[in-house]
Design a protein around this motif. Structure first.
Motif, PDB file in Angstrom:
ATOM      1  N   GLY A  17       0.750  -1.217  -0.175  1.00 14.57           N
ATOM      2  CA  GLY A  17       0.092   0.190  -0.091  1.00 14.57           C
ATOM      3  C   GLY A  17       0.929   1.187  -0.101  1.00 14.57           C
ATOM      4  N   THR A  18       0.493   2.175   0.742  1.00 15.93           N
ATOM      5  CA  THR A  18       1.430   3.445   1.074  1.00 15.93           C
ATOM      6  C   THR A  18       2.439   3.322   2.337  1.00 15.93           C
ATOM      7  OG1 THR A  18      -0.480   4.359   2.260  1.00 15.93           O
ATOM      8  CG2 THR A  18      -0.555   4.819  -0.009  1.00 15.93           C
ATOM      9  N   SER A  19       2.684   2.231   2.505  1.00 16.60           N
ATOM     10  CA  SER A  19       3.612   2.036   3.727  1.00 16.60           C
ATOM     11  C   SER A  19       4.847   0.963   3.018  1.00 16.60           C
ATOM     12  CB  SER A  19       3.170   1.211   4.887  1.00 16.60           C
ATOM     13  OG  SER A  19       2.147   2.252   5.566  1.00 16.60           O
ATOM     14  N   PHE A 162      -2.115  -1.052 -12.156  1.00 15.58           N
ATOM     15  CA  PHE A 162      -2.921  -0.332 -10.985  1.00 15.58           C
ATOM     16  C   PHE A 162      -2.292   0.627 -10.354  1.00 15.58           C
ATOM     17  CE2 PHE A 162      -4.366  -0.487  -6.327  1.00 15.58           C
ATOM     18  CZ  PHE A 162      -5.574  -0.029  -6.484  1.00 15.58           C
ATOM     19  N   GLU A 163      -3.083   1.864 -10.275  1.00 14.87           N
ATOM     20  CA  GLU A 163      -2.349   3.055  -9.665  1.00 14.87           C
ATOM     21  C   GLU A 163      -3.132   3.309  -8.266  1.00 14.87           C
ATOM     22  OE1 GLU A 163      -2.657   6.239 -12.437  1.00 14.87           O
ATOM     23  OE2 GLU A 163      -1.281   5.143 -13.707  1.00 14.87           O
ATOM     24  N   GLN A 175      -6.481  -7.110  -4.153  1.00 13.06           N
ATOM     25  CA  GLN A 175      -7.762  -6.952  -3.141  1.00 13.06           C
ATOM     26  C   GLN A 175      -7.647  -7.432  -1.855  1.00 13.06           C
ATOM     27  OE1 GLN A 175     -11.913  -8.415  -3.927  1.00 13.06           O
ATOM     28  NE2 GLN A 175     -12.012  -6.449  -5.132  1.00 13.06           N
ATOM     29  N   VAL A 176      -8.050  -6.522  -1.029  1.00  9.19           N
ATOM     30  CA  VAL A 176      -7.896  -7.069   0.184  1.00  9.19           C
ATOM     31  C   VAL A 176      -9.349  -6.955   1.116  1.00  9.19           C
ATOM     32  CG1 VAL A 176      -6.777  -6.749   2.699  1.00  9.19           C
ATOM     33  CG2 VAL A 176      -5.442  -6.286   0.618  1.00  9.19           C
ATOM     34  N   SER A 374      -8.887  -1.925  -2.360  1.00 10.87           N
ATOM     35  CA  SER A 374      -7.708  -2.679  -3.417  1.00 10.87           C
ATOM     36  C   SER A 374      -6.466  -1.958  -2.941  1.00 10.87           C
ATOM     37  CB  SER A 374      -7.995  -2.361  -4.819  1.00 10.87           C
ATOM     38  OG  SER A 374      -8.959  -3.155  -5.216  1.00 10.87           O
ATOM     39  N   ARG A 375      -5.393  -2.409  -2.834  1.00  8.61           N
ATOM     40  CA  ARG A 375      -3.880  -2.145  -2.643  1.00  8.61           C
ATOM     41  C   ARG A 375      -3.075  -2.751  -3.766  1.00  8.61           C
ATOM     42  NH1 ARG A 375      -5.294   2.364  -0.206  1.00  8.61           N
ATOM     43  NH2 ARG A 375      -3.733   2.545   1.318  1.00  8.61           N
TER      44      ARG A 375
END
Length: 392
Positions: A17-19, A162-163, A175-176, A374-375
């Protein structure tokens, strides 16, 4: 005086993700660190480069933000009908402790791929091509999460188109699904109310939705604390008085939610609860320069993590946002226009995120069946991390 040489420990550095964080297979850790305790914490602190009074984590793998000061320990699951046990440690940047009180939703996106690549998922569950459904037992919060990991030619597919706002480059979509993020026996709203009056001595009294879904979160109205909900990081993170205000609100909210007995305990529980503020949809320019239009979002949300405004949105907080948005009368739902809904698209400092949720009201109050988002995830480096041998 002789000094102990460095030791090396197998590890993988992954963005989820963003981490991003340092991932370990439990059995690769030194034996003394394969169980919870001081040895494990000391090792993880040294790996990340904490505590660092300079706030940079220069002598470690951390990136000096809450999003990049993270560790993950995975093992074959001991839980029936699950593939992998996932334990998350949020490492403090400037203090000598690791917070084990919650999950990292963003790094969850990387758990499935690491588990597959490291032999923690039975080969029979991995298709040659298609989607591998990885059943994750999140040990911090004792919950089930499903990661749908794309597979190509028997291996994890990491590249794709995928952005994800907050991440520079595209990757494969993962997909989580956060299954039953609140147990039926637990109170989704610990106070029993969708909206409370939260009294914070020396700061004020605010309407607050305090919810335990994904991660304990305190939602406030942006205008009640002098904001719009469109703020970027520098507006808040450069304001010491604002950060002190948010931390005070967090401490008193934690007491009201029953997470701690006294506000003095909040300093040792930095990871939870989170504080977020919501506002009606307004247009703004994201941190990357991307124009976010009010017509494209249902509301704006900003959230703090480890004492700072997050650069995007924590995955677990997104679970709380998605859940609260589907429940008429919460501050999140009202900011999004009120009424019934099964998904919400919200603006955050880096862009937008859509989250779906299935929440139902029964005789005993509200329950949520699952929250979906979604990540993406990508391995950045793998091999060994090295730490001085006298750390443990």
């Amino acid at each position: 005086m002789p000094h102990a040489p460095q030791v090396k420990i197998p590890a993988t550095y992954i963005r989820g993700g963003t981490s991003k964080g340092v991932f370990f297979n439990l059995t690769d850790l030194p034996e003394a660190a394969q169980v919870p305790g001081e040895v494990r914490d000391n090792i993880l602190l040294r790996v990340i480069g904490s505590p660092d009074p300079y706030g940079k984590q220069t002598d470690g793998m951390g990136g000096a933000t809450s999003s990049t000061s993270k560790t993950v320990i995975l093992s074959k699951s001991e839980e029936a009908d699950h593939d992998v046990d996932y334990l998350f440690g949020q490492v403090s940047i400037d203090k000598p402790f690791v917070d084990w009180s919650g999950n990292c939703g963003n790094l969850t996106a990387a758990v499935g791929s690491f588990a597959i690549s490291n032999g923690l998922v039975d080969a029979s569950r991995i298709p040659e091509n298609g989607i591998a459904v990885v059943r994750i037992w999140q040990k911090n919060i004792q919950k089930t999460i499903i990661a749908n990991v794309p597979i190509t030619n028997g291996e994890v597919q990491e590249t794709g188109d995928f952005e994800l706002d907050g991440v520079t480059f595209p990757a494969a979509e993962v997909q989580v699904e956060f299954m039953s993020p609140v147990d039926a026996t637990d109170a989704m709203f610990p106070t029993g109310n969708l909206v409370d009056e939260l009294e914070v001595p020396g700061v004020g009294t605010f309407k607050a939705t305090m919810i335990n879904a994904g991660i304990p979160t305190i939602f406030l109205n942006a205008d009640a604390i002098g904001y719009t909900g469109c703020e970027l990081q520098e507006v808040i993170n450069g304001d010491d008085k604002a950060l002190e205000m948010f931390e005070t609100i967090r401490a008193y909210g934690a007491v009201k939610m029953g997470l701690i007995g006294d506000i003095s305990e909040a300093a040792a529980r930095q990871h939870t609860p989170k504080v977020a503020f919501v506002g009606a949809p307004q247009s703004y320019v994201s941190s990357s320069g991307k124009q976010i239009n009010a017509d494209d979002i249902d509301l704006n949300v900003r959230a703090l993590s480890m004492g700072k405004l997050h650069h995007a949105m924590m995955g677990t907080a997104a679970v709380a946002i998605g859940t609260a948005a589907t429940i008429p009368g919460t501050l999140v739902n009202l900011a999004a226009g009120g009424g019934e809904r099964d998904a919400v698209t919200f603006g955050h400092p880096s862009g937008t995120l859509k989250v779906g949720a299935e929440a139902i009201e029964g005789e005993n109050g509200w329950t949520v069946n699952k929250v979906v988002m979604s990540r993406s995830a990508r391995v950045l480096m793998e091999g060994w991390v090295r730490i001085p041998g006298d750390v443990f």
